[in-house]
Design a protein around this motif. Structure first.
Motif, PDB file in Angstrom:
ATOM      1  N   PRO A  71       0.846  -1.212   0.029  1.00  0.00           N
ATOM      2  CA  PRO A  71      -0.035   0.141   0.055  1.00  0.00           C
ATOM      3  C   PRO A  71       0.826   1.122   0.047  1.00  0.00           C
ATOM      4  O   PRO A  71       1.923   1.124   0.509  1.00  0.00           O
ATOM      5  N   LYS A  72       0.288   2.294  -0.465  1.00  0.00           N
ATOM      6  CA  LYS A  72       1.191   3.547  -0.495  1.00  0.00           C
ATOM      7  C   LYS A  72       0.985   3.973   0.627  1.00  0.00           C
ATOM      8  O   LYS A  72      -0.047   4.158   1.420  1.00  0.00           O
ATOM      9  N   LEU A  73       2.160   4.984   1.108  1.00  0.00           N
ATOM     10  CA  LEU A  73       2.340   5.779   2.244  1.00  0.00           C
ATOM     11  C   LEU A  73       1.678   7.085   1.990  1.00  0.00           C
ATOM     12  O   LEU A  73       2.186   7.969   1.558  1.00  0.00           O
ATOM     13  N   ASP A  74       0.181   7.200   2.015  1.00  0.00           N
ATOM     14  CA  ASP A  74      -0.701   8.298   1.648  1.00  0.00           C
ATOM     15  C   ASP A  74      -1.472   8.503   2.833  1.00  0.00           C
ATOM     16  O   ASP A  74      -1.378   8.130   4.063  1.00  0.00           O
ATOM     17  N   LEU A  75      -2.431   9.660   2.379  1.00  0.00           N
ATOM     18  CA  LEU A  75      -3.419  10.377   3.259  1.00  0.00           C
ATOM     19  C   LEU A  75      -4.333   9.121   4.118  1.00  0.00           C
ATOM     20  O   LEU A  75      -4.663   9.132   5.190  1.00  0.00           O
ATOM     21  N   MET A  76      -4.697   8.371   3.019  1.00  0.00           N
ATOM     22  CA  MET A  76      -5.518   7.125   3.629  1.00  0.00           C
ATOM     23  C   MET A  76      -5.054   6.217   4.534  1.00  0.00           C
ATOM     24  O   MET A  76      -5.658   5.606   5.563  1.00  0.00           O
ATOM     25  N   CYS A  98     -13.120  13.065   0.454  1.00  0.00           N
ATOM     26  CA  CYS A  98     -12.694  14.402   0.309  1.00  0.00           C
ATOM     27  C   CYS A  98     -11.020  14.310  -0.173  1.00  0.00           C
ATOM     28  O   CYS A  98     -10.570  15.408  -0.410  1.00  0.00           O
ATOM     29  N   ALA A  99     -10.632  13.234  -0.548  1.00  0.00           N
ATOM     30  CA  ALA A  99      -9.062  13.042  -0.478  1.00  0.00           C
ATOM     31  C   ALA A  99      -8.673  13.649  -1.747  1.00  0.00           C
ATOM     32  O   ALA A  99      -7.578  14.285  -2.062  1.00  0.00           O
ATOM     33  N   GLY A 100      -9.630  13.834  -2.911  1.00  0.00           N
ATOM     34  CA  GLY A 100      -9.218  14.338  -4.177  1.00  0.00           C
ATOM     35  C   GLY A 100      -8.949  15.995  -3.923  1.00  0.00           C
ATOM     36  O   GLY A 100      -8.187  16.570  -4.781  1.00  0.00           O
ATOM     37  N   MET A 101      -9.853  16.644  -3.253  1.00  0.00           N
ATOM     38  CA  MET A 101      -9.620  18.023  -2.987  1.00  0.00           C
ATOM     39  C   MET A 101      -8.466  18.439  -2.102  1.00  0.00           C
ATOM     40  O   MET A 101      -8.131  19.263  -2.476  1.00  0.00           O
ATOM     41  N   PHE A 102      -8.265  17.370  -1.392  1.00  0.00           N
ATOM     42  CA  PHE A 102      -6.885  17.866  -0.482  1.00  0.00           C
ATOM     43  C   PHE A 102      -5.630  17.830  -1.003  1.00  0.00           C
ATOM     44  O   PHE A 102      -4.767  18.545  -0.943  1.00  0.00           O
ATOM     45  N   LEU A 103      -5.350  16.623  -1.654  1.00  0.00           N
ATOM     46  CA  LEU A 103      -4.298  16.504  -2.553  1.00  0.00           C
ATOM     47  C   LEU A 103      -4.307  16.676  -4.121  1.00  0.00           C
ATOM     48  O   LEU A 103      -4.599  16.323  -4.816  1.00  0.00           O
TER      49      LEU A 103
END
Length: 145
Positions: A35-40, A140-145
């Motif tokens: 998995p990516k180290l991201d917001l999720m 909302c992750a698309g709006m943040f990053l």
């Protein structure tokens, strides 16, 4: 143990276990997709730590938000660096996004659970709050990053 330390201890433990799992998986299954180290991932780890904190001790009524922010920076900067998964600009970005997201989620989770603590919903409130917050961040992750 103080209330502020409990959340950050659980956050460090859960984050450390996830990163350890990623290191072990990379070592023994190099073809596996990690998995990516991201917001999720940050949100999932933070919400798991908040739910663990809620169920393992007395209810948190007040937090020192500056200390929470600084300990979140330390957690999200030092653990990925120690695991060897991030370095340089990626580590800085992960630490900044992680500290802001974890602090905001802790604030929202605490506020929601305080409102739902009375009555019969008090036992299930942390799980429902964590689920709703995770879905909200995912939406909302698309709006943040």
């Amino acid at each position: 143990m103080k209330q502020i330390e409990r959340f950050n201890v659980f956050l460090a433990v859960v984050t450390g276990l996830v990163l350890l799992w990623m290191v072990v998986l990379r070592a023994f299954a190099p073809a596996a997709i990690l998995p990516k180290l991201d917001l999720m991932l940050i949100c999932a780890v933070t919400l798991a730590a908040l739910v663990l904190e809620y169920y393992t001790g007395p209810r948190v009524t007040k937090r020192n938000w500056l200390a929470v922010l600084l300990l979140n920076v330390a957690t999200f900067a030092l653990l990925p660096l120690a695991a060897g998964l991030l370095s340089g600009e990626g580590l800085l970005r992960f630490a900044l996004v992680g500290c802001v997201a974890a602090t905001v989620l802790a604030f929202l989770f605490t506020a929601i659970c305080d409102r739902l603590a009375s009555g019969s919903a008090g036992k299930v409130a942390p799980l429902l709050s964590a689920g709703v917050l995770f879905l909200a961040v995912q939406g909302c992750a698309g709006m943040f990053l």
